[in-house]
Design an enzyme around this catalytic site. Structure first.
Site, PDB file in Angstrom:
ATOM      1  N   GLY A   1      -2.670   4.111   5.860  1.00 14.51           N
ATOM      2  CA  GLY A   1      -3.325   3.828   4.070  1.00 14.51           C
ATOM      3  C   GLY A   1      -2.484   4.968   3.719  1.00 14.51           C
TER       4      GLY A   1
ATOM      5  N   GLU B   1       9.756   9.536   9.215  1.00 11.28           N
ATOM      6  CA  GLU B   1       8.154  10.460   9.257  1.00 11.28           C
ATOM      7  C   GLU B   1       7.748   9.324   8.640  1.00 11.28           C
ATOM      8  OE1 GLU B   1       8.382  14.184   9.773  1.00 11.28           O
ATOM      9  OE2 GLU B   1       5.985  12.814  10.596  1.00 11.28           O
TER      10      GLU B   1
ATOM     11  N   THR C   1       0.938  -1.068   0.092  1.00 10.23           N
ATOM     12  CA  THR C   1       0.116  -0.024   0.090  1.00 10.23           C
ATOM     13  C   THR C   1       0.554   1.129   0.220  1.00 10.23           C
ATOM     14  OG1 THR C   1      -1.553  -1.369   1.507  1.00 10.23           O
ATOM     15  CG2 THR C   1      -2.033   0.702   1.087  1.00 10.23           C
ATOM     16  N   VAL C   2       1.531   0.938   0.600  1.00 13.01           N
ATOM     17  CA  VAL C   2       2.509   2.497   0.964  1.00 13.01           C
ATOM     18  C   VAL C   2       3.467   2.708  -0.099  1.00 13.01           C
ATOM     19  CG1 VAL C   2       4.478   4.031   2.471  1.00 13.01           C
ATOM     20  CG2 VAL C   2       2.508   2.058   3.459  1.00 13.01           C
TER      21      VAL C   2
ATOM     22  N   LYS D   1       5.610   2.781  18.023  1.00 11.46           N
ATOM     23  CA  LYS D   1       6.105   3.996  18.193  1.00 11.46           C
ATOM     24  C   LYS D   1       6.749   5.165  18.705  1.00 11.46           C
ATOM     25  CE  LYS D   1       2.293   3.235  14.427  1.00 11.46           C
ATOM     26  NZ  LYS D   1       1.259   2.829  14.182  1.00 11.46           N
TER      27      LYS D   1
ATOM     28  N   ILE E   1       0.874  12.130   9.486  1.00 13.17           N
ATOM     29  CA  ILE E   1       1.272  13.334  11.572  1.00 13.17           C
ATOM     30  C   ILE E   1       2.059  13.877  10.729  1.00 13.17           C
ATOM     31  CG2 ILE E   1       0.413  14.738  13.523  1.00 13.17           C
ATOM     32  CD1 ILE E   1      -1.391  12.462  14.208  1.00 13.17           C
TER      33      ILE E   1
END
Ligand code: HSE
Length: 428
Positions: free
Chosen positions: A304, A131, A14-15, A207, A138
């Site tokens: 996403g 990031e 997806t990414v 995270k 975000i």
């Protein structure tokens, strides 16, 4: 004219596909913003034949991500495969050894091997950027390393696993139980391949460990975190919390104390009218508290294609512009070995337990709490037909150590029908 920045992209899920789409679709915009072209030399993924909805015909294909990382026509290796070890780590190390900057979205790899990788990168004046590893779209890494660089950071908090937030919100909104919502998430493809990473709090813990390293100049220390997932949260807990004006969130908190660095990821009750309480569905929120800026709240899509690829692109754009930063905001060699500390800040706790319905059971529980120095704020035993009684207790502020002492002692009372659930109340 400036030379192009040439990428090698490993991982076309997806990414990865999202990154290719941005590079193709926003070529002019990116060139205008960076003053140079951003090109893709080669790509790599597990299956070559899979249709990913993007045109890959202009790029070389490498079966082996390590070979991709070492290619002469790759300036930046973009690692989007995931996994804390295996090919992701091998290819990242190979890229750094070959003198390439690296951009990754791999929170697990950074949380476990971040220090060693940062040292390897900085030994060669290379950049390791990530990031996309924390809170998807975000820009929280940039906020901490750059935007808030003039602050001493006092506390970092966040809801950083979209799947858990979706599950908890869905349970609340639809009155569904945990298992039903978990099955729904499986169907929707919201869960990581190993769902424990999500519901066990590990993904969010990775995270938070990364954010804590940047915020407090400490070596990333995932092993030193206190982690608890959402597996034991029931629809009853959600409803009882709502009744008291709270929402249950999988909340991460990191703060430096006189005893060491507290980093905990656990379900918490937060006021339902607070920004964290209002956070719906798969959205993420990070709250940063700096001594000069005060409180900064960042909210957005934590996963996403578009949001995560957007974050990957911000690192690529930085490198194209020549912005070169250390991995954790200070040289890796200067990151401190900070002792992890168990959370000692007292807080009220919500306790749910199932007691044998016999004389004196409740008295035994309240005596145990009293012996541990914990005062009861509210208590409720609600309607039941079974031989066991569901009991809910809200305590006044107590330390986790005192609470654990009480929970241990409860075990020996002989009146518990099941293990009690204890959830911290954070009046954020
Ligand atoms: N499983 C993660 C989540 C994906 O639900 O937030 C993004 O890291």
């Amino acid at each position: 004219m400036a030379t192009p920045l040439r990428l090698g992209i490993a991982g076309l899920g997806t990414v990865g596909a999202g990154v290719v789409k941005i590079i193709q679709g926003h070529a002019d915009l990116l060139q205008m913003r960076t003053g140079r072209e951003i090109t893709i030399s080669a790509v790599s993924a597990r299956s070559r034949s899979q249709d990913r909805g993007v045109d890959l015909s202009g790029y070389d294909w490498e079966d082996d991500p390590v070979a991709l990382a070492q290619r002469d026509d790759v300036d930046v290796f973009v690692e989007l495969m995931g996994g804390e070890d295996g090919p992701a780590k091998a290819a990242t190390e190979a890229a750094l050894a070959a003198g390439k900057d690296v951009v990754t979205a791999n929170k697990a790899m950074l949380a476990i091997h971040g220090q060693a990788l940062a040292e390897a990168a900085e030994a060669k004046d290379l950049c390791l950027r990530y990031e996309a590893a924390v809170a998807g779209g975000i820009p929280v890494i940039k906020a901490l390393t750059e935007g808030l660089a003039g602050n001493q950071i006092d506390r970092v908090m966040g809801v950083m696993n979209g799947t858990c937030n979706y599950m908890l919100t869905r349970m609340q909104d639809a009155g569904l139980d945990y298992q039903t919502v978990f099955a729904e998430c499986e169907e929707l493809g919201y869960l990581e391949a190993d769902p424990t990473l999500d519901v066990g709090g590990i993904d969010a813990g990775h995270k938070l460990a990364i954010l804590a390293a940047i915020a407090f100049g400490a070596k990333v220390n995932f092993a030193g975190m206190e982690i608890e997932g959402i597996e034991s949260i029931t629809i009853d807990d959600i409803e009882q919390a709502a009744d008291m004006g709270y929402r249950i969130k999988l909340l991460g908190v990191a703060q430096m104390t006189g005893r060491g660095l507290e980093t905990r990821m656990s379900p918490c009750l937060v006021p339902d009218n607070s920004p964290l309480g209002q956070l719906e569905a798969a959205t993420n929120m990070v709250v940063l508290e700096g001594d000069q800026v005060g409180t900064v709240v960042m909210r957005g899509a934590g996963a996403g294609e578009g949001p995560t690829a957007s974050a990957v692109m911000s690192d690529i754009v930085d490198l194209a512009r020549g912005t070169r930063l250390t991995t954790f905001g200070v040289p890796a060699s200067e990151l401190k070995d900070v002792r992890p500390a168990r959370s000692a800040t007292p807080a009220p706790y919500y306790l749910r337990m199932e007691l044998m319905d016999k004389p004196g059971a409740l008295a035994k529980i309240s005596a145990v709490l009293g012996d541990a120095g914990i005062s009861i704020d509210r208590m409720r035993q609600y309607g039941h037909e079974a031989a066991t009684a569901p009991v809910l207790i809200v305590t006044h502020k107590a330390t986790r150590t005192a609470l654990d002492e009480a929970l241990g002692a409860m075990d020996t009372t002989g009146v518990l029908a099941s293990k009690p659930v204890a959830i911290r109340i954070e009046n954020v």
